[in-house]
Design a protein around this motif. Structure first.
Motif, PDB file in Angstrom:
ATOM      1  N   GLY A   6       0.815  -1.248  -0.046  1.00  0.00           N
ATOM      2  CA  GLY A   6       0.108   0.101   0.076  1.00  0.00           C
ATOM      3  C   GLY A   6       1.118   1.102  -0.154  1.00  0.00           C
ATOM      4  O   GLY A   6       0.588   2.281  -0.518  1.00  0.00           O
TER       5      GLY A   6
ATOM      6  N   PHE B 294       0.638   2.821  -3.573  1.00  0.00           N
ATOM      7  CA  PHE B 294      -0.086   3.205  -4.092  1.00  0.00           C
ATOM      8  C   PHE B 294       0.672   4.599  -4.517  1.00  0.00           C
ATOM      9  O   PHE B 294      -0.227   5.477  -5.924  1.00  0.00           O
ATOM     10  CB  PHE B 294      -1.136   2.868  -3.469  1.00  0.00           C
ATOM     11  CG  PHE B 294      -1.656   2.089  -3.421  1.00  0.00           C
ATOM     12  CD1 PHE B 294      -1.191   0.894  -3.846  1.00  0.00           C
ATOM     13  CD2 PHE B 294      -2.937   1.558  -2.664  1.00  0.00           C
ATOM     14  CE1 PHE B 294      -1.599  -0.508  -3.642  1.00  0.00           C
ATOM     15  CE2 PHE B 294      -3.508   0.296  -1.919  1.00  0.00           C
ATOM     16  CZ  PHE B 294      -2.886  -0.903  -3.341  1.00  0.00           C
TER      17      PHE B 294
ATOM     18  N   ARG C 209       2.801   2.360  -9.524  1.00  0.00           N
ATOM     19  CA  ARG C 209       1.471   2.364  -8.923  1.00  0.00           C
ATOM     20  C   ARG C 209       0.781   0.794  -9.754  1.00  0.00           C
ATOM     21  O   ARG C 209      -0.130   0.747  -8.521  1.00  0.00           O
ATOM     22  CB  ARG C 209       1.061   3.798  -9.224  1.00  0.00           C
ATOM     23  CG  ARG C 209       1.672   5.204  -8.251  1.00  0.00           C
ATOM     24  CD  ARG C 209       1.160   5.942  -7.982  1.00  0.00           C
ATOM     25  NE  ARG C 209       0.103   6.660  -9.733  1.00  0.00           N
ATOM     26  CZ  ARG C 209       1.415   7.320 -10.450  1.00  0.00           C
ATOM     27  NH1 ARG C 209       1.943   8.012  -9.754  1.00  0.00           N
ATOM     28  NH2 ARG C 209       0.325   7.608 -11.480  1.00  0.00           N
TER      29      ARG C 209
ATOM     30  N   ILE D 258      -0.711  -1.887  -7.175  1.00  0.00           N
ATOM     31  CA  ILE D 258      -2.233  -2.152  -6.849  1.00  0.00           C
ATOM     32  C   ILE D 258      -2.141  -4.033  -7.327  1.00  0.00           C
ATOM     33  O   ILE D 258      -3.859  -4.741  -6.828  1.00  0.00           O
ATOM     34  CB  ILE D 258      -3.044  -1.524  -8.098  1.00  0.00           C
ATOM     35  CG1 ILE D 258      -2.843  -0.244  -7.432  1.00  0.00           C
ATOM     36  CG2 ILE D 258      -4.745  -1.967  -8.215  1.00  0.00           C
ATOM     37  CD1 ILE D 258      -3.574   1.042  -8.554  1.00  0.00           C
TER      38      ILE D 258
ATOM     39  N   GLN E 149      -7.127   4.635  -0.066  1.00  0.00           N
ATOM     40  CA  GLN E 149      -6.222   4.602  -1.044  1.00  0.00           C
ATOM     41  C   GLN E 149      -7.321   4.110  -2.300  1.00  0.00           C
ATOM     42  O   GLN E 149      -6.341   4.693  -3.439  1.00  0.00           O
ATOM     43  CB  GLN E 149      -4.784   3.785  -0.272  1.00  0.00           C
ATOM     44  CG  GLN E 149      -4.941   4.140   0.839  1.00  0.00           C
ATOM     45  CD  GLN E 149      -3.725   2.476   1.153  1.00  0.00           C
ATOM     46  OE1 GLN E 149      -4.065   2.338   1.553  1.00  0.00           O
ATOM     47  NE2 GLN E 149      -1.877   3.430   1.059  1.00  0.00           N
TER      48      GLN E 149
ATOM     49  N   LEU F 249      -6.885   6.308  -6.157  1.00  0.00           N
ATOM     50  CA  LEU F 249      -6.553   6.476  -7.067  1.00  0.00           C
ATOM     51  C   LEU F 249      -7.271   6.273  -8.538  1.00  0.00           C
ATOM     52  O   LEU F 249      -7.054   6.001  -9.354  1.00  0.00           O
ATOM     53  CB  LEU F 249      -5.989   5.130  -7.066  1.00  0.00           C
ATOM     54  CG  LEU F 249      -4.837   4.949  -6.007  1.00  0.00           C
ATOM     55  CD1 LEU F 249      -4.027   3.185  -5.965  1.00  0.00           C
ATOM     56  CD2 LEU F 249      -3.467   5.144  -6.367  1.00  0.00           C
TER      57      LEU F 249
ATOM     58  N   ALA G  97      -7.170  -0.084 -10.760  1.00  0.00           N
ATOM     59  CA  ALA G  97      -7.630   0.930  -9.086  1.00  0.00           C
ATOM     60  C   ALA G  97      -9.342  -0.033  -8.669  1.00  0.00           C
ATOM     61  O   ALA G  97     -10.365  -0.089  -7.884  1.00  0.00           O
ATOM     62  CB  ALA G  97      -7.698   2.070  -8.889  1.00  0.00           C
TER      63      ALA G  97
END
Length: 482
Positions: free
Chosen positions: A204, A207, A215, A219, A239, A243, A255
């Protein structure tokens, strides 16, 4: 004398037999020794190489040949020995790739080369070779899934290299953590393993990495944990929602998937509404946010969002019905048309006379009780999807409507007009999908007379030239009329 000759004959015959047996044994041994050795052949080829190009050529030729399980360990030792001597990073990259390829050989256990591959990471300076070595470690870890000590050690190695300046190295580290990370508590003091909170926190934290590729990899690593059966924490939801507004298409696409996963895991959880004292179910909040992505600038994200909406069966009915609202909305309030604004301006006068206090104050006041807490993106989400310029988005919207209408008869009646309109679509596949949808939800709908006229008009004008569509349409119409 005769007896003496007979004895000599027997002696000579026996000697000849012994010599033949010894000759056969020697020849058999020679046949075993002449069997070609993969490692010896590779060693000879690499020793003959006078340049990195020659070494690469020999390695490429060797990669095309199958290697027996009993020869893999010897080949790996030759490759590692040459790896330490090689100065060219392209040759080391190919050797690292071959190590991962050989680790997949059936019947070979790659635990014997684990220490050597881990040690090469400490001295390697090339980012590309580092990424390939981490990929090789991932292959070894997948082959040794039943060994918790190995998996814990590899996760630790990946965590140490997460600070690398190369996005490729960080991507491989996150992928390795997602594929091998565990939420089980440590069973051995020899290997310090990550707790479930730590593993998800490590992923995390990336992220918010400055590189969008990292990123995206973070995920995907979190989704990999979910696919392996590990329960994600609800704290990740905030979070994931942030995103959704990322600048890069790949980040927003994954996301959306992560938001959907969390909405299925914690559907009945209560989350607060930003800038408000109200609270809402997590699945309803996620539904509104995914609806907003149907209007995304990327058609790939729009398709992804539309497909996921169809599987959100637990959403509240009033949230679901908002997706078919065709009113123009401004901050969740109805927006007046230009004619309405002109008429009001004409009736009230262009300027204020000043005789009445506050007569030039804004006419529209916000009623706090009338403001809906749903995300603005959910208002007319399916309307936007069915009218999208990309036919892939329209197909995804039709399929999502079908799935939701099958579980909700009231929603099926309300979306019937939209499905009938899709019979006039310019793309044949979209028309066919809408016909399939009408057939699947036929138990929940009843055609009105005007809708039936539209259906029959489309049948006569468009679908007659297509026998396949006509067949499906006839079956659908028969079920609906019944």
């Amino acid at each position: 004398m005769a007896a003496h000759l007979k004895k000599r004959v027997y002696e000579e015959f026996s000697k000849v037999v012994v010599q033949q047996q010894q000759h056969e044994e020697i020849s058999a041994k020679k046949l075993r020794l002449t069997k070609p050795s993969k490692s010896a052949a590779l060693h000879v080829d690499l020793c003959k190489a006078t340049s990195p190009a020659d070494a690469l050529q020999y390695l490429l030729q060797f990669a095309r040949k199958p290697v027996e399980a009993e020869s893999v360990e010897g080949v790996v030792r030759i490759l590692l020995e040459h790896y330490y001597k090689e100065n060219d990073p392209s040759v080391r990259l190919k050797i690292a790739s071959l190590l991962g390829l050989l680790s997949r050989t059936p019947g070979f256990s790659p635990d014997c080369i684990l220490d050597d591959v881990v040690n090469t990471l400490q001295t390697e300076k090339s980012h590309q070779v580092l990424a390939q070595l981490l990929d090789t470690l991932l292959v070894i870890g997948n082959e040794l899934q039943e060994n918790p000590a190995v998996r814990g050690r590899l996760v630790d190695v990946a965590c140490k290299h997460l600070t690398d300046s190369s996005h490729g190295v960080r991507n491989k580290c996150l992928l390795l953590i997602g594929c091998l990370g565990t939420v089980e508590k440590a069973v051995s003091k020899e290997v310090e393993r990550q707790s479930p909170k730590d593993v998800q926190k490590i992923i995390g934290d990336h992220f918010s990495d400055q590189d969008p590729r990292v990123r995206t990899a973070a995920i995907k690593a979190m989704l990999q944990l979910h696919e392996r059966g590990l329960k994600l924490q609800q704290a990740i939801y905030n979070q994931a929602c942030k995103l959704l507004m990322d600048d890069y298409e790949q980040v927003r696409s994954v996301a959306v998937q992560l938001t959907w996963v969390l909405s299925q895991l914690y559907a009945e959880s209560i989350v607060p509404i930003p800038s408000s004292n109200e609270e809402i179910r997590l699945v309803d909040d996620a539904f509104g946010k995914i609806c907003h992505m149907v209007s995304d600038g990327s058609w790939v994200v729009r398709v992804q969002a539309a497909k996921l909406l169809g599987s959100m069966q637990q959403v509240s009915s009033h949230f679901l019905e908002q997706t078919l609202d065709k009113k123009l909305m401004s901050d969740l309030r109805r927006k007046r048309t230009a004619h309405e604004r002109a008429k009001e301006l004409y009736s009230s006068g262009e300027f204020s006379s000043g005789r009445k206090w506050g007569d030039d104050a804004p006419k529209e006041e916000i009623d706090t009780g009338a403001v809906n807490l749903i995300e603005s993106g959910a208002c007319g989400a399916f309307v936007h999807g069915l009218e999208d310029e990309m036919y892939e988005v329209r197909i995804a919207a039709v399929e999502a409507l079908c799935m939701l209408a099958q579980s909700s008869p009231s929603f099926a009646e309300k979306c019937l007009d939209f499905l009938v309109d899709m019979f006039n679509d310019e793309i044949e596949e979209v028309r066919l999908r809408s016909i399939h949808t009408m057939r699947k939800i036929s138990n929940n709908i009843t055609l009105r007379e005007d809708q039936l006229d539209t259906v029959l008009g489309v049948l006569e004008a468009r679908i007659l030239p297509y026998p396949q569509i006509l067949l499906h349409f006839g079956l659908s119409l028969e079920l609906i009329l019944l």
